[in-house]
Motif scaffolding. Sequence first.
Motif, PDB file in Angstrom:
ATOM      1  N   LYS A  65      12.761  -7.664  -4.808  1.00 36.41           N
ATOM      2  CA  LYS A  65      11.889  -6.643  -4.210  1.00 36.41           C
ATOM      3  C   LYS A  65      10.580  -7.288  -3.783  1.00 36.41           C
ATOM      4  O   LYS A  65       9.938  -7.990  -4.562  1.00 36.41           O
ATOM      5  CB  LYS A  65      11.617  -5.536  -5.239  1.00 36.41           C
ATOM      6  CG  LYS A  65      10.619  -4.488  -4.765  1.00 36.41           C
ATOM      7  CD  LYS A  65      11.235  -3.577  -3.720  1.00 36.41           C
ATOM      8  CE  LYS A  65      10.211  -2.591  -3.171  1.00 36.41           C
ATOM      9  NZ  LYS A  65      10.754  -1.829  -2.044  1.00 36.41           N
ATOM     10  N   THR A  66      10.233  -7.055  -2.520  1.00 32.43           N
ATOM     11  CA  THR A  66       8.935  -7.543  -2.073  1.00 32.43           C
ATOM     12  C   THR A  66       8.096  -6.375  -1.580  1.00 32.43           C
ATOM     13  O   THR A  66       8.607  -5.432  -0.984  1.00 32.43           O
ATOM     14  CB  THR A  66       9.078  -8.547  -0.904  1.00 32.43           C
ATOM     15  OG1 THR A  66       9.934  -7.955   0.078  1.00 32.43           O
ATOM     16  CG2 THR A  66       9.664  -9.854  -1.349  1.00 32.43           C
ATOM     17  N   HIS A  72       4.059  -9.922  -1.137  1.00 25.84           N
ATOM     18  CA  HIS A  72       4.137 -10.120  -2.579  1.00 25.84           C
ATOM     19  C   HIS A  72       5.553  -9.928  -3.095  1.00 25.84           C
ATOM     20  O   HIS A  72       6.127  -8.858  -2.940  1.00 25.84           O
ATOM     21  CB  HIS A  72       3.179  -9.130  -3.247  1.00 25.84           C
ATOM     22  CG  HIS A  72       3.010  -9.361  -4.704  1.00 25.84           C
ATOM     23  ND1 HIS A  72       2.668 -10.583  -5.232  1.00 25.84           N
ATOM     24  CD2 HIS A  72       3.158  -8.517  -5.749  1.00 25.84           C
ATOM     25  CE1 HIS A  72       2.596 -10.481  -6.553  1.00 25.84           C
ATOM     26  NE2 HIS A  72       2.891  -9.231  -6.887  1.00 25.84           N
ATOM     27  N   GLN A  73       6.109 -10.971  -3.680  1.00 24.63           N
ATOM     28  CA  GLN A  73       7.457 -10.860  -4.218  1.00 24.63           C
ATOM     29  C   GLN A  73       7.396 -10.451  -5.683  1.00 24.63           C
ATOM     30  O   GLN A  73       6.925 -11.195  -6.540  1.00 24.63           O
ATOM     31  CB  GLN A  73       8.200 -12.192  -4.071  1.00 24.63           C
ATOM     32  CG  GLN A  73       9.643 -12.056  -4.503  1.00 24.63           C
ATOM     33  CD  GLN A  73      10.584 -12.871  -3.634  1.00 24.63           C
ATOM     34  OE1 GLN A  73      10.169 -13.807  -2.960  1.00 24.63           O
ATOM     35  NE2 GLN A  73      11.853 -12.516  -3.657  1.00 24.63           N
ATOM     36  N   VAL A  74       7.845  -9.240  -5.953  1.00 27.88           N
ATOM     37  CA  VAL A  74       7.704  -8.679  -7.299  1.00 27.88           C
ATOM     38  C   VAL A  74       8.927  -8.954  -8.160  1.00 27.88           C
ATOM     39  O   VAL A  74       8.821  -9.232  -9.342  1.00 27.88           O
ATOM     40  CB  VAL A  74       7.454  -7.155  -7.221  1.00 27.88           C
ATOM     41  CG1 VAL A  74       7.154  -6.598  -8.597  1.00 27.88           C
ATOM     42  CG2 VAL A  74       6.320  -6.858  -6.271  1.00 27.88           C
ATOM     43  N   GLY A 119       2.379  -6.937 -14.506  1.00 33.02           N
ATOM     44  CA  GLY A 119       2.564  -7.638 -13.247  1.00 33.02           C
ATOM     45  C   GLY A 119       3.800  -8.499 -13.218  1.00 33.02           C
ATOM     46  O   GLY A 119       4.075  -9.169 -12.233  1.00 33.02           O
ATOM     47  N   SER A 120       4.582  -8.475 -14.299  1.00 34.19           N
ATOM     48  CA  SER A 120       5.778  -9.323 -14.311  1.00 34.19           C
ATOM     49  C   SER A 120       6.958  -8.652 -13.619  1.00 34.19           C
ATOM     50  O   SER A 120       7.994  -9.257 -13.435  1.00 34.19           O
ATOM     51  CB  SER A 120       6.146  -9.694 -15.750  1.00 34.19           C
ATOM     52  OG  SER A 120       6.354  -8.534 -16.518  1.00 34.19           O
ATOM     53  N   GLY A 121       6.817  -7.362 -13.265  1.00 29.76           N
ATOM     54  CA  GLY A 121       7.867  -6.693 -12.496  1.00 29.76           C
ATOM     55  C   GLY A 121       8.722  -5.720 -13.291  1.00 29.76           C
ATOM     56  O   GLY A 121       9.696  -5.188 -12.772  1.00 29.76           O
ATOM     57  N   THR A 164       8.717  -2.108 -11.806  1.00 26.76           N
ATOM     58  CA  THR A 164       9.376  -2.129 -10.498  1.00 26.76           C
ATOM     59  C   THR A 164      10.883  -2.237 -10.666  1.00 26.76           C
ATOM     60  O   THR A 164      11.649  -1.583  -9.958  1.00 26.76           O
ATOM     61  CB  THR A 164       8.850  -3.303  -9.657  1.00 26.76           C
ATOM     62  OG1 THR A 164       7.430  -3.210  -9.616  1.00 26.76           O
ATOM     63  CG2 THR A 164       9.402  -3.256  -8.248  1.00 26.76           C
ATOM     64  N   LYS A 188       6.871 -13.275 -13.865  1.00 24.90           N
ATOM     65  CA  LYS A 188       6.750 -13.510 -12.421  1.00 24.90           C
ATOM     66  C   LYS A 188       7.969 -13.037 -11.629  1.00 24.90           C
ATOM     67  O   LYS A 188       8.431 -13.695 -10.693  1.00 24.90           O
ATOM     68  CB  LYS A 188       6.519 -14.989 -12.139  1.00 24.90           C
ATOM     69  CG  LYS A 188       5.233 -15.508 -12.750  1.00 24.90           C
ATOM     70  CD  LYS A 188       4.855 -16.846 -12.140  1.00 24.90           C
ATOM     71  CE  LYS A 188       3.580 -17.391 -12.738  1.00 24.90           C
ATOM     72  NZ  LYS A 188       3.858 -18.206 -13.954  1.00 24.90           N
ATOM     73  N   GLY A 189       8.527 -11.899 -12.016  1.00 20.71           N
ATOM     74  CA  GLY A 189       9.631 -11.336 -11.254  1.00 20.71           C
ATOM     75  C   GLY A 189      11.008 -11.832 -11.648  1.00 20.71           C
ATOM     76  O   GLY A 189      12.001 -11.402 -11.090  1.00 20.71           O
TER      77      GLY A 189
END
Lengths: 246, 251
Positions: free
Chosen positions: A13-14, A18-20, A41-43, A46, A215-216
């Motif tokens: 997912k971006t 920003h690539q989440v 913020g690590s995703g 999302t 980091k996603g």
Amino acid sequence: MSEEIIRVEELGKTFGEHQVLRKIDFSVAKGDVICILGSSGSGKSTLLRCINQLETQSCGKIFFHGSELGRRQREINEYRSKVGMVFQSFNLFNNMTVLKNCMKGTRKVLKLSKQEAFDRAITNLKAVGMAPFINAYPSQLSGGQKQRVAIARGLCMEPEVLLFDEPTSALDPEMVGDVLSVMKDLAKKDLTMLIVTHEMDFAKEVSNRVLFMDKGYIVEDAPPQKFFTAPEHPRAKEFLSRFIAG
Amino acid sequence: MTDTPTNSLEWVWFIAQKYSDLFIRGTLLTLAVSVTGTIAGFLLGYIVGIVQDTKINKEDYFFKRAMLRFFKVLSAVYVELFRGTPMIVQAMIVFYGLRQAGLEIDPISAGILVTLLNTGAYMAETVRGGINSIDAGQREGALALGMSPFSVMLGIVLPQAFRNIIPEMANTFLTNLKMTSVLNVIGVQELFLQAKTAGGTYYKYLESYLVIALIYLVLCFVFSRVFALIEKKLAARKDYVLAVEYMENTQ
């Protein structure tokens, strides 16, 4: 291995540049209680929102009972009725009483009769200790009470999986316990749950799997015994050490 | 009332009595045009507001997307046109335009049409604002239950938006009540035109307009109370009854 309910493949997912989320692969089996951990913020959220399709993934696929989830609205609606969600900010309908909140979905989506919907609402509100408050409006309840009603509302749909997006993060410390104990009860009743949380003790006690995100990416997927004693990924070690120190 | 009035106040009273039937008919017509025009305009405004707020889903069928796009453009043009021109000009263009096109429309119908189109344009923006004022979580909570976006809009978002925009709806209605006076230019015999007629015979225009000023004032006052009542009725309640039959210790 018990039956697989949801499988996520190569999900990404971006948001703009920003690539989440990057290359998320995992599956949820019946009876799983999975806690998703990671710093903000690590995703995590999302990922949960993509699983519920409140966000549409930029790439990758979601499978429900082995068949790929399409993007047509009707298909998504039906899928959502089986994959419930509990939000950090409760999202109870402000213009409806507790009872109406718990009957809306079952009446509108599952087309239950008034009596059936009422009975189901009462049963589930009793389970979370909120049945006496059926006539109250959300604005008249405390955060912990609201969240318990929101959980009951989700349970009324009798979902196969219930997603929790930081269910206790908006609560006063003394309310957190009430909500967590409700969730522990649900785990004992073998409800399949996917929980984004910062409650480490809860994760340790209740989950059968921990996903750690950074980091996603899902950088660690392990049983809690292993994750909390011998994490492999350096970021997971760092994350846990901060909790022990703090 | 055989004596000739000697001062303005007496003239006001004299004219109000002498032409009471004109004023009553004018009042009724003003009410009829503004009430029907406003209610129809509110409906139109809701429809246009919802169309403007609907997002085009890329995954939908081509036909559905094309239709939605068409209505979005249409509603945007409509809102700009009617918000950007005076109602008195709209009245002239609609009335004479339709007549020239061969449609024998009577002034009252034309008046209602202009009022509703004008109201719809403003209401569309008000409704959009009302929808935007509702927290996204309300929508998400409902979607997560599997409700369709349309029933989420109708069952969850709009009722709450409606409550928020009641004051603005009251404003619009009161404005319309007074704005119908411009419809005299196309010959709608509402209050303003009746006052002109009533004032003509004795050349007492000031007094005649004072009569209708008072009538407008009373009408507006009554309706603003009505809206306040509706708002109060829909306001969030402060108390609730505990359902003691479900208390743990009574079982």
